[in-house]
Design an enzyme around this catalytic site. Structure first.
Site, PDB file in Angstrom:
ATOM      1  N   GLU A 115     -13.701  12.005 -11.585  1.00  0.00           N
ATOM      2  CA  GLU A 115     -13.506  10.722 -12.277  1.00  0.00           C
ATOM      3  C   GLU A 115     -12.049  10.431 -12.591  1.00  0.00           C
ATOM      4  OE1 GLU A 115     -16.076   8.424 -12.652  1.00  0.00           O
ATOM      5  OE2 GLU A 115     -16.982   9.934 -11.362  1.00  0.00           O
ATOM      6  N   ARG A 152       6.987   6.311   9.450  1.00  0.00           N
ATOM      7  CA  ARG A 152       7.412   5.313  10.434  1.00  0.00           C
ATOM      8  C   ARG A 152       8.737   4.663  10.053  1.00  0.00           C
ATOM      9  NH1 ARG A 152       5.238   0.863  10.995  1.00  0.00           N
ATOM     10  NH2 ARG A 152       5.391   0.631  13.241  1.00  0.00           N
ATOM     11  N   ASP A 167       7.937  -5.323  12.705  1.00  0.00           N
ATOM     12  CA  ASP A 167       6.566  -5.165  12.217  1.00  0.00           C
ATOM     13  C   ASP A 167       6.060  -6.410  11.525  1.00  0.00           C
ATOM     14  OD1 ASP A 167       6.090  -2.629  12.988  1.00  0.00           O
ATOM     15  OD2 ASP A 167       6.464  -1.696  11.053  1.00  0.00           O
TER      16      ASP A 167
END
Ligand code: 6GU
Length: 247
Positions: A115, A152, A167
């Site tokens: 939790e 990346r 991108d």
């Protein structure tokens, strides 16, 4: 860059980090991943790391002692680094955060399970990150996502850094649609402009449908994107096309 990952499930990272682009970045020494299982710091014969919540309620909470003991050893093992807790309560992770994290020589990612963390663990974090508005069973998949996106952004990890700079989110728009052979599939045709080889027309078509896709799918991204005069013209053409074809 060195990434330390504190987790109860170190085994699930292996395949992801051994293969593809990430694997070669690791083999080339651009990224070093060090996994730490805080179960080894658990209490008693059963190496317990969790307990029931004070005040009652469902699920289990990660205890302060074992995780913090582990984290102290991890901190000491190398240069100072930000400690990042992975929780659904964190700051939203995005391309900009990925770029910022890639500037560090070292980061420490802490994966929760159950939790959540005892709040006294949370106050030891320098930052909390979330990868989206949904709840995962643990932080491990978030850690994989973050390591993939951050790596990346490190020069040398993907073939050409220019491709990264173009991108989707870097440039501010989503990608245009793509097609490959056959030109007709079950009666569905590829737009003729893509088959005719006029590259100026093709560039315009692609830009137009990048604009459209962003406007329709991500109005939040579209609203803050920067447009050229040409973009405005292309978008006007789209709106005109649409009104002419409307019944
Ligand atoms: Cl970082 N952890 C968990 N458990 N759930 C999430 C998350 C992280 N990001 C979105 N959901």
């Amino acid at each position: 860059m060195r990434v330390d990952i504190v987790t109860l499930l170190p085994g699930i990272f292996e395949k992801v980090f051994d293969e593809s682009v990430l694997g070669s970045a690791i083999r080339n020494g651009l990224i070093e991943i060090v996994l730490h299982n805080f179960r080894e710091y658990g209490d008693g014969r059963h190496r317990t790391v969790d307990d029931t919540p004070f005040g009652g309620g469902p699920g289990m909470v990660l205890k302060t002692g074992p995780l913090i003991s582990c984290l102290r050893d991890v901190r000491k093992a190398a240069a100072p680094a930000p400690v990042i807790g992975l929780t659904p309560q964190g700051v939203p992770f995005n391309q900009k955060v990925a770029r910022q994290l890639a500037q560090f020589d070292r980061i420490i990612l802490v994966c929760g399970r159950y939790e959540g963390f005892d709040e006294r663990i949370v106050s030891e974090f320098d930052l909390q990150l979330s990868i989206g508005d949904y709840v995962l069973t643990g932080g491990e998949i978030a850690a994989m996502t973050i390591v993939d996106a951050v790596s990346r952004m490190i020069p040398g990890t993907v073939g050409r850094q220019e491709s990264v700079e173009q991108d989707s989110f870097f440039a501010g728009l989503l990608d245009h649609p793509q097609y490959t052979r056959p030109a007709t599939w079950e009666g569905k045709k590829v737009p003729t402009v893509l088959l005719e080889g006029n590259h100026a027309f093709i560039d315009d078509w692609r830009r137009k449908y990048s604009l459209l896709s962003t406007a329709v799918n991500r109005p939040d991204v579209f609203r803050v994107a920067e447009f050229t005069e040409k973009d405005r013209n292309l978008f006007q053409q789209l709106l005109k096309q649409n009104s002419e074809t409307r019944p």
